[in-house]
Motif scaffolding. Structure first.
Motif, PDB file in Angstrom:
ATOM      1  N   TYR A  80       0.840  -1.192   0.000  1.00 18.96           N
ATOM      2  CA  TYR A  80       0.000   0.000   0.000  1.00 18.96           C
ATOM      3  C   TYR A  80       0.876   1.244   0.000  1.00 18.96           C
ATOM      4  O   TYR A  80       2.103   1.167   0.037  1.00 18.96           O
ATOM      5  CB  TYR A  80      -0.983   0.017   1.178  1.00 18.96           C
ATOM      6  N   PHE A  81       0.221   2.405  -0.054  1.00 18.03           N
ATOM      7  CA  PHE A  81       0.925   3.682  -0.163  1.00 18.03           C
ATOM      8  C   PHE A  81       1.085   4.335   1.206  1.00 18.03           C
ATOM      9  O   PHE A  81       0.379   4.013   2.151  1.00 18.03           O
ATOM     10  CB  PHE A  81       0.153   4.607  -1.109  1.00 18.03           C
ATOM     11  N   SER A  82       2.029   5.261   1.264  1.00 18.91           N
ATOM     12  CA  SER A  82       2.349   5.960   2.495  1.00 18.91           C
ATOM     13  C   SER A  82       2.596   7.431   2.185  1.00 18.91           C
ATOM     14  O   SER A  82       3.150   7.764   1.133  1.00 18.91           O
ATOM     15  CB  SER A  82       3.625   5.363   3.100  1.00 18.91           C
ATOM     16  N   LEU A  83       2.181   8.291   3.090  1.00 19.39           N
ATOM     17  CA  LEU A  83       2.522   9.701   2.988  1.00 19.39           C
ATOM     18  C   LEU A  83       3.767   9.917   3.829  1.00 19.39           C
ATOM     19  O   LEU A  83       3.806   9.542   5.003  1.00 19.39           O
ATOM     20  CB  LEU A  83       1.375  10.587   3.504  1.00 19.39           C
ATOM     21  N   CYS A  84       4.785  10.487   3.213  1.00 21.61           N
ATOM     22  CA  CYS A  84       6.047  10.736   3.919  1.00 21.61           C
ATOM     23  C   CYS A  84       6.324  12.229   3.955  1.00 21.61           C
ATOM     24  O   CYS A  84       5.962  12.966   3.035  1.00 21.61           O
ATOM     25  CB  CYS A  84       7.205  10.030   3.204  1.00 21.61           C
ATOM     26  N   VAL A  85       6.952  12.653   5.017  1.00 16.75           N
ATOM     27  CA  VAL A  85       7.394  14.030   5.129  1.00 16.75           C
ATOM     28  C   VAL A  85       8.865  14.064   4.708  1.00 16.75           C
ATOM     29  O   VAL A  85       9.620  13.123   4.962  1.00 16.75           O
ATOM     30  CB  VAL A  85       7.187  14.575   6.565  1.00 16.75           C
TER      31      VAL A  85
END
Length: 107
Positions: A80-85
């Protein structure tokens, strides 16, 4: 349909494209607007190291250009996808996971 003979980068591109196409064909105008915005910052999937809490790193695939603050990554191990800073040490997972559009739209 995603064929098994594609490279991982091609499969990731196909996943994102299918998701954006579905959103653009739907009736939810907010979702369509988010899909249009995401399309503007898409990039060919590029393997990058992502930092996770506890000092763990993992190879993931960047699917959006970094905007100086955030980037959407595909975590192939998890599927799955991830939001990264963005950080001085590279992308840092912030615990927002799910669909590419869901992660992108959560900003």
């Amino acid at each position: 349909m995603i064929t098994p003979d594609l490279t991982l980068a091609e499969r990731v591109s196909a996943l994102v494209e299918a998701e954006l196409t579905e959103a653009m064909d739907g009736t939810d105008m907010d979702l369509r607007k988010t899909a249009e915005m995401m399309r503007e910052v898409l990039c060919p999937p590029r393997k990058m190291k992502v930092n996770f809490s506890g000092g763990i790193t993992q190879d993931c695939w960047s699917v959006t250009q970094g905007d100086g603050d955030y980037r959407v990554m595909y975590m192939s191990v998890a599927g799955y996808f991830s939001l990264c800073v963005e950080s001085d040490f590279g992308p840092l997972d912030i615990g927002v996971h799910g669909t590419a559009l869901g992660c992108f739209g959560s900003v």
